[in-house]
Design an enzyme around this catalytic site. Structure first.
Site, PDB file in Angstrom:
ATOM      1  N   ILE A  16       1.191  -1.042  -0.152  1.00  0.00           N
ATOM      2  CA  ILE A  16      -0.287   0.042  -0.299  1.00  0.00           C
ATOM      3  C   ILE A  16       0.443   1.572   0.161  1.00  0.00           C
ATOM      4  CG2 ILE A  16       0.000  -0.088   2.539  1.00  0.00           C
ATOM      5  CD1 ILE A  16      -2.932   1.179  -0.138  1.00  0.00           C
ATOM      6  N   ALA A  17       1.844   1.070   0.850  1.00  0.00           N
ATOM      7  CA  ALA A  17       2.468   2.000   0.559  1.00  0.00           C
ATOM      8  C   ALA A  17       3.461   2.450  -0.531  1.00  0.00           C
ATOM      9  CB  ALA A  17       3.935   2.894   1.453  1.00  0.00           C
ATOM     10  N   LYS A 101      -6.088   3.009   6.313  1.00  0.00           N
ATOM     11  CA  LYS A 101      -7.241   2.285   6.879  1.00  0.00           C
ATOM     12  C   LYS A 101      -6.858   1.167   7.612  1.00  0.00           C
ATOM     13  CE  LYS A 101      -8.964  -0.598   4.206  1.00  0.00           C
ATOM     14  NZ  LYS A 101      -8.311  -1.853   4.372  1.00  0.00           N
ATOM     15  N   ASP A 183     -11.199  -5.229   7.003  1.00  0.00           N
ATOM     16  CA  ASP A 183     -10.698  -4.397   5.893  1.00  0.00           C
ATOM     17  C   ASP A 183     -11.317  -3.975   4.693  1.00  0.00           C
ATOM     18  OD1 ASP A 183      -7.350  -4.695   4.155  1.00  0.00           O
ATOM     19  OD2 ASP A 183      -8.504  -6.652   3.218  1.00  0.00           O
TER      20      ASP A 183
END
Length: 359
Positions: A16-17, A101, A183
């Site tokens: 995600i980064a 999130k 998730d």
């Protein structure tokens, strides 16, 4: 800031980064910011950050990154269990924070994060990027224009057909806090609450069992898993009541036996209803017009390369122009905590078999 650019640090350098925050976000805005450093507990990821992604400095602990005066803001892209502490440490170090999130493992941690944000005066944004799709933005404008009248119910779904994320910590309750509910369920819940204007939830009754995940030999599109390692729910359902009498239903699943993935929300209003397919980014409004019943479907919608990219653009705008997170249309800590309060109550309702009060 150096030369008018916001100095950025990234804490946690997983998928995600790299994809959402770095490549789709910060690197698309070179005039606004510069990524100066990344931190990850894995040496291999630090090496990749430097060698493959060209990030100048890396650290094996985020504390070292937070000591740098030239870093103004951080993205927190760690596993869920680290969100709260890393966010609070970053805020206290004088950094603005964009936290992925879900906001935290539970609403008690969310409350602590909000308290530190208020104490420090720094900006805290939570990574609910689905709000930024052109379709969602258009539908929100229709709601705010009064096209629906009173929206008295909403039905939200985030359900996949045999797509359990077998890599990372997603199936580990101790490290992730839960399964599909926190998730992907949090995404559709946030967007639905946002469309409804964030009514205050007061109670829920729900269920969060693990059925297919505990059965040996099941087929999964994203790979197989060991049933003993599947410690989160694989399905969740809930009925939520709000303070003003409105209601909402929610479904979330990794492994449902269904036709295909459904990521959508349906609004039920007195003057109109709507079905929004978040995957397709389109919606249809259902109304009574000119003495007949009509269906109005989106035609042209502006192109947006990435909702994550837009989320980060707004984060930077809030910092540079000194706007509140709410003013740029992003998810505030308070709004994100509302989502987590609902998740907490659903899990508790599953454990007790009874309705659970919220707040």
């Amino acid at each position: 800031m150096k030369d008018g650019k916001i100095g950025i640090g990234i804490i946690g350098f997983g998928g995600i980064a790299r994809g959402a925050h770095l490549n789709s976000g910060y690197r698309k805005l070179p005039k606004e910011c510069e990524v100066l450093a990344a931190a990850d507990i894995l040496e291999s990821r630090c090496n990749e950050a430097r060698e493959q992604f060209g990030i100048p400095e890396t650290y094996d602990t985020y504390h070292k990154l937070l000591e740098r005066d030239d870093i103004d803001a951080v993205s927190i892209c760690t596993p869920n269990g680290v969100h709260a502490q890393a966010t609070m440490d970053a805020l206290r170090a004088g950094k603005h924070v964009l936290c992925e999130k879900p906001m935290a493992m539970n609403s008690a941690e969310c409350a602590q994060m909000i308290a530190v944000q208020k104490e420090t005066g720094k900006k805290l944004q939570i990574g609910f990027n689905m709000r930024y799709s052109p379709g969602a933005q258009s539908l929100k404008r229709a709601v705010e224009a009064g096209q629906f009248g009173e929206i008295y119910h909403a039905a939200a779904r985030a359900i996949r057909r045999r797509r359990a994320p077998v890599g990372g910590v997603f199936l580990n309750k101790e490290l992730n806090g839960g399964g599909p509910l926190i998730d992907i369920g949090v995404h559709i819940t946030d967007m639905t609450l946002w469309l409804m204007g964030h009514p205050q939830p007061v109670a829920t009754v729900g269920s969060a069992p693990c059925k297919l995940g505990k059965t040996p030999g099941r087929v999964g599109e994203w790979g197989t898993w060991k049933p003993e390692d599947f410690t989160v729910e694989d399905f969740a359902s809930a009925y939520i009541r709000f303070e003003d009498g409105r209601t909402m239903t929610l479904l979330a699943s990794f492994l449902a036996n269904i036709d295909h993935e459904h990521f959508d929300t349906q609004l039920f209003g007195v003057d109109a209803g709507a079905f929004f397919d978040a995957n397709a980014g389109k919606y249809t409004m259902y109304r009574e017009e000119f003495g007949t019943l009509t269906d109005t479907t989106t035609g042209y919608l502006p192109h947006l390369a990435s909702t994550h990219g837009e989320e980060i653009r707004q984060f930077l705008r809030a910092i540079k122009d000194d706007l509140t997170i709410e003013e740029v249309g992003a998810a505030t800590g308070e709004q994100a905590m509302m989502v987590t309060q609902i998740m907490d109550a659903i899990y508790k309702s599953h454990e007790t078999g009874a309705e659970v009060k919220i707040g």
